[in-house]
Design a protein around this motif. Structure first.
Motif, mmCIF file in Angstrom:
data_model
loop_
_atom_site.group_PDB
_atom_site.id
_atom_site.type_symbol
_atom_site.label_atom_id
_atom_site.label_comp_id
_atom_site.label_asym_id
_atom_site.label_seq_id
_atom_site.Cartn_x
_atom_site.Cartn_y
_atom_site.Cartn_z
ATOM 1 N N ALA A 498 0.826 -1.201 0.000
ATOM 2 C CA ALA A 498 0.000 0.000 0.000
ATOM 3 C C ALA A 498 0.865 1.259 0.000
ATOM 4 C CB ALA A 498 -0.919 -0.004 1.228
ATOM 5 N N ALA A 499 1.954 1.231 0.756
ATOM 6 C CA ALA A 499 2.852 2.387 0.794
ATOM 7 C C ALA A 499 3.474 2.636 -0.578
ATOM 8 C CB ALA A 499 3.936 2.170 1.846
ATOM 9 N N ARG A 500 3.823 1.549 -1.254
ATOM 10 C CA ARG A 500 4.419 1.676 -2.599
ATOM 11 C C ARG A 500 3.412 2.287 -3.569
ATOM 12 N NH1 ARG A 500 5.392 -3.320 -3.065
ATOM 13 N NH2 ARG A 500 7.239 -3.186 -1.740
ATOM 14 N N ALA A 501 2.152 1.846 -3.475
ATOM 15 C CA ALA A 501 1.125 2.366 -4.378
ATOM 16 C C ALA A 501 0.847 3.847 -4.125
ATOM 17 C CB ALA A 501 -0.173 1.560 -4.211
ATOM 18 N N ALA A 502 1.024 4.284 -2.890
ATOM 19 C CA ALA A 502 0.766 5.682 -2.537
ATOM 20 C C ALA A 502 2.027 6.541 -2.620
ATOM 21 C CB ALA A 502 0.179 5.770 -1.137
ATOM 22 N N ASN A 503 3.094 5.967 -3.187
ATOM 23 C CA ASN A 503 4.351 6.713 -3.323
ATOM 24 C C ASN A 503 4.906 7.132 -1.958
ATOM 25 O OD1 ASN A 503 6.480 7.841 -4.814
ATOM 26 N ND2 ASN A 503 5.536 9.866 -4.805
ATOM 27 N N ALA A 504 4.722 6.263 -0.950
ATOM 28 C CA ALA A 504 5.207 6.564 0.400
ATOM 29 C C ALA A 504 6.335 5.639 0.822
ATOM 30 C CB ALA A 504 4.045 6.442 1.403
ATOM 31 N N GLU A 505 6.684 4.646 -0.001
ATOM 32 C CA GLU A 505 7.662 3.641 0.414
ATOM 33 C C GLU A 505 9.038 4.245 0.660
ATOM 34 O OE1 GLU A 505 9.391 -0.698 -1.045
ATOM 35 O OE2 GLU A 505 8.518 0.676 -2.509
ATOM 36 N N ALA A 506 9.471 5.142 -0.208
ATOM 37 C CA ALA A 506 10.835 5.652 -0.117
ATOM 38 C C ALA A 506 11.085 6.364 1.213
ATOM 39 C CB ALA A 506 11.122 6.597 -1.292
ATOM 40 N N ALA A 535 -1.832 8.728 4.729
ATOM 41 C CA ALA A 535 -3.292 8.614 4.814
ATOM 42 C C ALA A 535 -3.855 7.902 3.593
ATOM 43 C CB ALA A 535 -3.912 10.003 4.955
ATOM 44 N N ILE A 536 -3.279 8.175 2.425
ATOM 45 C CA ILE A 536 -3.731 7.491 1.207
ATOM 46 C C ILE A 536 -3.408 6.002 1.298
ATOM 47 C CG2 ILE A 536 -3.308 7.273 -1.274
ATOM 48 C CD1 ILE A 536 -2.841 10.324 -1.302
ATOM 49 N N ALA A 537 -2.191 5.662 1.745
ATOM 50 C CA ALA A 537 -1.814 4.258 1.892
ATOM 51 C C ALA A 537 -2.721 3.549 2.892
ATOM 52 C CB ALA A 537 -0.354 4.161 2.335
ATOM 53 N N ARG A 538 -3.098 4.236 3.941
ATOM 54 C CA ARG A 538 -4.006 3.653 4.948
ATOM 55 C C ARG A 538 -5.354 3.314 4.327
ATOM 56 N NH1 ARG A 538 -4.655 7.672 9.683
ATOM 57 N NH2 ARG A 538 -5.822 8.831 8.096
ATOM 58 N N ALA A 539 -5.873 4.202 3.499
ATOM 59 C CA ALA A 539 -7.156 3.945 2.845
ATOM 60 C C ALA A 539 -7.045 2.823 1.825
ATOM 61 C CB ALA A 539 -7.653 5.218 2.175
ATOM 62 N N LEU A 540 -5.939 2.789 1.110
ATOM 63 C CA LEU A 540 -5.751 1.727 0.116
ATOM 64 C C LEU A 540 -5.630 0.362 0.791
ATOM 65 C CD1 LEU A 540 -3.215 3.536 -2.252
ATOM 66 C CD2 LEU A 540 -5.685 3.301 -2.517
ATOM 67 N N LEU A 541 -4.947 0.324 1.935
ATOM 68 C CA LEU A 541 -4.762 -0.939 2.648
ATOM 69 C C LEU A 541 -6.107 -1.480 3.152
ATOM 70 C CD1 LEU A 541 -2.591 -2.902 3.733
ATOM 71 C CD2 LEU A 541 -2.528 -1.534 5.812
ATOM 72 N N ARG A 542 -7.037 -0.604 3.442
ATOM 73 C CA ARG A 542 -8.351 -1.039 3.920
ATOM 74 C C ARG A 542 -9.094 -1.835 2.849
ATOM 75 N NH1 ARG A 542 -11.675 0.072 8.133
ATOM 76 N NH2 ARG A 542 -13.922 0.359 7.813
ATOM 77 N N ASP A 543 -8.835 -1.521 1.573
ATOM 78 C CA ASP A 543 -9.394 -2.279 0.447
ATOM 79 C C ASP A 543 -10.916 -2.378 0.550
ATOM 80 O OD1 ASP A 543 -9.274 -3.624 -1.946
ATOM 81 O OD2 ASP A 543 -9.115 -5.598 -0.991
ATOM 82 N N ALA A 544 -11.562 -1.243 0.770
ATOM 83 C CA ALA A 544 -13.022 -1.210 0.880
ATOM 84 C C ALA A 544 -13.645 -1.047 -0.503
ATOM 85 C CB ALA A 544 -13.442 -0.054 1.787
ATOM 86 N N PRO A 545 -14.901 -1.471 -0.678
ATOM 87 C CA PRO A 545 -15.533 -1.365 -2.002
ATOM 88 C C PRO A 545 -15.848 0.077 -2.411
ATOM 89 C CG PRO A 545 -17.082 -2.242 -0.379
ATOM 90 C CD PRO A 545 -15.743 -2.214 0.285
ATOM 91 N N ILE A 546 -15.910 0.991 -1.444
ATOM 92 C CA ILE A 546 -16.184 2.400 -1.760
ATOM 93 C C ILE A 546 -15.046 3.248 -1.216
ATOM 94 C CG2 ILE A 546 -17.741 4.354 -1.399
ATOM 95 C CD1 ILE A 546 -20.032 2.393 -1.173
#
Length: 630
Positions: A498-506, A535-546
């Motif tokens: 999730a961090a990688r997808a949100a550009n937070a990994e580095a 915050a974006i990575a946190r939402a992506l990790l939740r993997d909710a339908p909406i």
């Protein structure tokens, strides 16, 4: 369709032009209710009734309460035994008295007195341990119950009640209750035992003199009752002023950069000084009343004792009373006087504790505006992700005169990306708050996968949502806990994806301890853009339908915004997404753009179609893109 929220429909009525009117009786009823609440609060202020909550909590630990009472009884009995020991020392230890055997053995009676002292010492230690344990335990339980209830309350509660003031109640008021339970109640019971038990002993010893002492007791109780009511009100007011001071400190210190940037240190110091002085003035009035009450009580108690001792001394001189008897009476009377005198101080502390308890009880008894139905309907499984707004009209409780949404109708299909744009105050954020069921509309229905939100459990609704707020809200915890906040059982591998997808990994890998790095209060160890990406990575990790994105890229620089936008576009596939956008460049690729103005939909369509239509969206886009180009 309108029947899902009947409780508020009597406050509005449609006018002939389709607008809504708010009737005056609502304001009148609210004023009457406020007056009634104030009257009830005043009635409570005249008694120790609010402390019942504390007593109920203490009753959950009967063993400790029993041990404390046993220790209390033993120490009180030991204290009352001292006058009798004094009588034996004088009458039997110093020579023969009426031929009593053993007279003259002073050491024997002093050894008895020493045993009494030992009993009092160990009994007092046991009493202190158990009552202190009960005090700390009760406060811990009350804090947990209040916090659990606060977590149930809807956001409207915190619009009317300052979180900073609530925080002060949770600290200063519970500290007062801890003192009341751990010290004051114990002292009160001890002095009651000593006062009542000592009076009984004095009646047995010299009933003629003690009758006059008993006659003076009402003269002690009446001032306590009279002054106690006034002190109780001032104690409650004083606690409110202390809470204001605590809230002001928290507010100013949390905004210290703004205070110093605008050079407002002197003004804030003066404002704080004014609040402190108001607190002092209230406390001074309370102290004056307590001082007067104490003077009246002590004058009544010790004045009567002096008169009684005068009469007793005349009896000794006439040979009617032994020296040991009058000494025992003097010591016993001093214990009784001290006990009743201490009760005046204790009563003031109990009133102060009652004030703190009533303030905490308000938080504990507050009921959520949004609560699960008695028999909630289950949301369909698997989730589809459809949302439906049908003729929704909503007013915020704090602003009932203005409708945030007016006759709002919108159907969102599963997997669709809908952007919501419009000027400030148009109602964009209100849509998100209604979807999350932080509020219920006064008119109309909102459905999730075909189920009206008012018929579903709010927890089930929110489990299907993932939110990225406009300002990345982080907690005082490490990076791992902030990232997995929406999915606590996530593995480190999932977190890094999730961090990688949100550009937070580095930047997360560059932290001193990686995911175990403490991010500071509110995430202050990170920049604004980094907080938003977490915050974006946190939402992506939740993997909710909406997915709810409240201008999720607003705090990012141009490069990071582009990378995150690409990640979001990929992840929004097969997921229903609502995007609130202030920067229109971020919503060009949306399936549909909904334009709001003053709570109504004025346009909807694609970016190209709306740009050609020449309406509000075209005007906003023209102004914004021109500014960006400049």
């Amino acid at each position: 369709m309108h029947g899902d929220t009947p409780q508020n429909l009597d406050t509005t009525q449609s006018a002939g032009d389709g607008s809504e009117q708010v009737f005056e009786p609502v304001a009148v009823d609210a004023a009457a209710a406020a007056a009634l609440d104030e009257a009830e609060a005043t009635a409570r202020a005249r008694s120790l009734a609010p402390l019942r909550m504390v007593y109920r909590e203490a009753a959950k630990y009967p063993a400790q309460v029993m041990f404390a009472l046993i220790a209390l009884t033993i120490t009180a009995a030991g204290t009352l035994a001292i006058p009798a020991a004094m009588q034996l020392i004088v009458d039997r230890g110093f020579g023969s008295v009426n031929g009593i055997e053993g007279a003259g053995d002073v050491g024997r009676w002093f050894r008895y007195l020493f045993v009494i002292v030992l009993v009092i010492a160990f009994g007092t230690a046991a009493r202190f341990y158990f009552v202190s344990w009960i005090g700390e335990r009760v406060v811990a339980d009350i804090r947990r119950k209040v916090q659990r209830n606060l977590l149930r309350l809807s956001p409207s509660f915190y619009e009317e009640n300052s979180p900073k003031e609530i925080s002060s109640r949770m600290t200063s008021d519970t500290a007062i209750i801890e003192t009341v339970v751990g010290t004051t109640v114990s002292v009160a019971l001890r002095n009651m035992f000593l006062g009542v038990g000592g009076t009984i002993y004095l009646f047995w010893l010299l009933p003629g003199l003690t009758v006059w002492l008993a006659v003076g007791i009402p003269g002690i109780i009446l001032p306590i009752v009279f002054f106690g009511r006034k002190i109780r009100l001032l104690s409650r007011d004083n606690q409110d002023r202390v809470a204001d001071v605590g809230a002001m400190v928290t507010e100013v210190l949390s905004a210290m950069k703004v205070v110093q940037s605008f050079g407002q240190e002197s003004r804030e110091a003066d404002r704080f000084g004014g609040a402190v002085e108001r607190t002092f003035d209230t406390a001074r009035r309370r102290i004056v009343l307590r001082s007067i009450m104490t003077a009246v009580i002590i004058l009544a108690i010790f004045g009567s004792i002096v008169l009684l001792l005068w009469r007793g001394a005349e009896g000794v001189a006439a040979g009617e009373i032994t020296g040991g008897t009058i000494l025992s009476f003097i010591v016993g009377a001093m214990i009784v006087a001290g006990a009743f005198g201490a009760l005046t101080e204790v009563y003031g502390e109990l009133l102060r504790g009652a004030g703190a308890a009533s303030r905490l009880a308000e938080l504990l008894e507050a009921r959520p505006e949004i609560a699960p139905p008695v028999r909630p309907e289950k949301l369909p499984v698997p989730a589809r992700g459809s949302l439906s707004f049908r003729n929704v009209t909503f007013r915020y409780p704090a602003r009932p005169e203005t409708a945030a949404l007016k006759d709002f109708t919108l159907e969102i299909e599963p997997g669709e990306t809908v952007a919501i744009v419009g000027p400030s105050g148009a109602g964009k954020s209100t849509i998100f708050q209604l979807v999350e069921r932080f509020y219920d509309p006064q008119v109309g229905t909102i459905r999730l996968d075909g189920i009206p939100l008012t018929k579903a459990d709010p927890a089930d609704i929110r489990a299907r949502l993932a939110l990225v707020p406009q300002d990345g809200v982080l907690f005082s915890a490490n990076a791992r806990d902030n990232l997995r906040y929406g999915k606590w059982d996530a593995s480190d591998e999932d977190i890094w994806d999730a961090a990688r997808a949100a550009n937070a990994e580095a930047f997360l890998r560059a932290l001193p301890r990686g995911l175990d790095t403490y991010l500071g209060e509110g995430g202050t160890q990170l920049s604004g853009g980094q907080q938003q990406r977490v915050a974006i990575a946190r939402a992506l990790l939740r993997d909710a339908p909406i997915l709810l994105l409240d201008e999720a890229t607003s705090a990012l620089d141009a490069e990071s915004e582009q990378l995150v936008q690409q990640a979001l576009e990929e992840l929004m596939k097969n997921r229903t997404t609502l995007v609130i956008a202030h920067r229109l460049a971020t919503v060009r690729a949306a399936d549909r753009i909904v334009v709001l103005e003053e709570g109504r939909i004025v346009e909807q369509g694609t970016h190209d179609a709306l740009s050609k239509a020449g309406g509000l969206y075209a005007r906003l886009a023209r102004l914004q893109f021109a500014a960006d180009a400049a």
